[in-house]
Write an enzyme that holds these catalytic residues in place. Structure first.
Site, PDB file in Angstrom:
ATOM      1  N   HIS A 169       0.830  -1.198   0.000  1.00 55.03           N
ATOM      2  CA  HIS A 169       0.000   0.000   0.000  1.00 55.03           C
ATOM      3  C   HIS A 169       0.873   1.261   0.000  1.00 55.03           C
ATOM      4  O   HIS A 169       0.723   2.136  -0.865  1.00 55.03           O
ATOM      5  CB  HIS A 169      -0.911  -0.014   1.234  1.00 55.03           C
ATOM      6  CG  HIS A 169      -1.833   1.154   1.324  1.00 55.03           C
ATOM      7  ND1 HIS A 169      -3.133   1.111   0.901  1.00 55.03           N
ATOM      8  CD2 HIS A 169      -1.638   2.418   1.766  1.00 55.03           C
ATOM      9  CE1 HIS A 169      -3.698   2.292   1.079  1.00 55.03           C
ATOM     10  NE2 HIS A 169      -2.806   3.115   1.609  1.00 55.03           N
ATOM     11  N   GLU A 170       1.778   1.337   0.953  1.00 56.78           N
ATOM     12  CA  GLU A 170       2.604   2.548   1.059  1.00 56.78           C
ATOM     13  C   GLU A 170       3.544   2.671  -0.140  1.00 56.78           C
ATOM     14  O   GLU A 170       3.816   3.779  -0.607  1.00 56.78           O
ATOM     15  CB  GLU A 170       3.380   2.562   2.381  1.00 56.78           C
ATOM     16  CG  GLU A 170       2.497   2.543   3.640  1.00 56.78           C
ATOM     17  CD  GLU A 170       1.441   3.646   3.709  1.00 56.78           C
ATOM     18  OE1 GLU A 170       1.659   4.741   3.142  1.00 56.78           O
ATOM     19  OE2 GLU A 170       0.371   3.406   4.323  1.00 56.78           O
TER      20      GLU A 170
END
Ligand code: ZN
Length: 501
Positions: free
Chosen positions: A265-266
């Site tokens: 995600h990041e």
């Protein structure tokens, strides 16, 4: 570039440098700063925030802006130069409405609130954080007043994260989504073939989890020459120009999904920032178009790629090498179903794709009630629990699994949450287009080849930075505005198959 535009750019560059310095301090605060640093850091952030704000709203910038506007008047309105001036004008006009004293006070209060929130969350005790949150809500209500008149009290807050978007539009799309998502979750719970996620709930060595995550992030295309990953209570991405975009993550020794999908995600956020054209650095265009567009990137890599069967066809053998005793005997299909188990749960960042948006809708409604003054901060725990039961059918056992789980409110970020759900919708809309443009995408993902996908995103989304407003960008790329249908179709197809509906 004309001389006047050059002058404006230099002035905006100083503001951008001050903001980047603030971001470095903010990153440090959430990663390595010892607890004793909190009061001093609060002052430093307040000072930098105030100075940046004063620079941004100065008459000098106002004059430079006017001069630059006349200079770019004859240019293609879609040129970088014209767009830069347009965005600077928008930021300037907004910033002029907010007094510097308010900005300094807001920075100070939120910097102190961060540590208080962390402790309250650790001890699952909302009452410790209540006073800070009251102050923050009061400050945000003052802030909204700077933008009167408005259609909806939530509009000025939303606009900070999603330029141009109105509360009524978000409500409309959420009203379309909610019944469909609730029906899908009910279908899964009542009629679906049960999914056992025991495979991802074992003891997983944290060092190995970390290393596997780094390997995956690198394979996806996150450039570690221009980035790094550290630990923090709440995962986040922060950038100081396209040459230094950092991510943080957290680990759960008994649940593989937390760190694994947190990293993807990041990394999705970070690859977006790393992909912004370098010539937009130090300008108001040198960042993502909006948080929803940002979230479309993170959620795409996390879910459409990271939770797909194609991805694990390629990566599962490698994961098994990291964890032979835990996963050596677990079939790929069992693992794939385990990482996609749908179950109403308490923690947003760990929730599955089918229930995720319902978490957002809880927060959206509560934030609106807080801003409208129909809900008191003191009554928030009760309101949280009852809304959570209404949307997800469960009640959190304590505040840390309830309203204290997310960092946003301690940072004064009210108006932010809806962008997460919008990001899911946008990701699905972009994906339809990507599959048309890259017909053998699935095979490439199976072969752990992500450069064509990243290249597509770079070309169509990343490089533009904030040159286009979010809905304009979406329409340019997909040919249509925001719609919930592709996301709903994606959910029904994916979970229909997994749960054999
Ligand atoms: Zn995100």
């Amino acid at each position: 570039m004309g001389k006047r535009l050059e002058q404006l750019r230099e002035m905006l560059g100083i503001v951008a440098d001050l903001q980047a310095a603030s971001s470095v301090l903010g990153w440090d605060q959430q990663t390595y700063m010892p607890p004793g640093g909190a009061p001093g850091r609060a002052m430093q952030l307040a000072t930098l925030g105030r100075v940046a704000h004063e620079k941004m709203v100065s008459d000098d910038i106002g004059a430079a802006l006017e001069a630059a506007e006349s200079e770019v008047g004859g240019l293609d309105p879609d040129s970088d130069e014209a767009r830069l001036v347009r965005k600077a004008r928008r930021d300037y006009d907004k910033a002029r409405k907010v007094p510097a004293e308010w900005v300094g006070e807001f920075r100070r209060v939120t910097a102190l609130a961060h540590r208080v929130w962390e402790k309250a969350r650790e001890e699952a005790d909302f009452s410790q954080f209540e006073e800070q949150l009251k102050e923050i809500v009061a400050l945000r209500r003052q802030y909204v007043d700077f933008f009167a008149p408005y259609d909806h009290v939530y509009d000025p807050l939303l606009d900070d994260f999603e330029p141009g978007m109105k509360t009524v539009e978000v409500k409309a799309v959420f009203d379309e989504l909610r019944p469909e998502q609730v029906a899908l979750v009910q279908d899964i719970v009542e009629r679906g073939t049960p999914v056992d996620d025991a495979a991802v709930r074992q003891d997983f060595d944290m060092g190995k989890q970390w290393d596997f995550g780094l390997e995956v992030a690198q394979a996806l295309g996150y450039d570690f020459e221009r980035g790094r990953q550290d630990k923090s209570v709440h995962p986040f991405t922060t950038g100081f120009g396209s040459g230094d975009v950092r991510i943080t993550n957290r680990l759960d020794p008994q649940f593989l999904n937390t760190a694994l999908f947190g990293t993807m995600h990041e990394a999705g956020h970070a690859m977006y920032e790393q992909g912004v054209a370098p010539e937009l650095d130090r300008t108001p265009l040198g960042e993502g178009a909006s948080l929803a567009i940002h979230e479309s990137q993170s959620r795409m890599w996390e879910n459409l790629v990271g939770r797909s069967s194609a991805f694990w066809k390629g990566f599962y053998p490698r994961l098994q090498e990291f964890f032979p005793s835990q996963l050596g005997d677990v079939e790929l299909d069992t693992f794939y179903r385990a990482i996609n188990k749908v179950e109403p749960s308490f923690i947003r960042v760990e929730s599955d794709e089918a229930t995720y948006n319902l978490h957002i809708m809880v927060r959206f409604e509560l934030e609106i009630a807080l801003m409208q003054g129909t809900l008191d901060v003191a009554d928030l725990p009760e309101a949280w629990n009852s809304k959570f039961e209404e949307f997800l059918g469960i009640i959190p056992p304590d505040d840390s699994q309830g309203l204290l789980q997310d960092v946003h409110w301690s940072g004064g970020m009210i108006g932010y949450f809806p962008t997460y759900a919008l990001g899911n919708l946008i990701a699905a809309q972009l994906w339809v287009r990507i599959e048309e443009d890259l017909p053998d995408l699935r095979r490439r993902i199976e072969n752990r080849q992500f450069s064509d996908l990243l290249g597509w995103l770079r070309e169509n989304v990343h490089r533009h930075g904030a040159k286009f407003e979010p809905m304009e960008l979406l329409t340019r790329v997909t040919g249509s505005g925001l719609t919930a249908q592709p996301y709903l179709e994606y959910l029904r197809a994916k979970f229909g198959e997994i749960y054999r509906l």
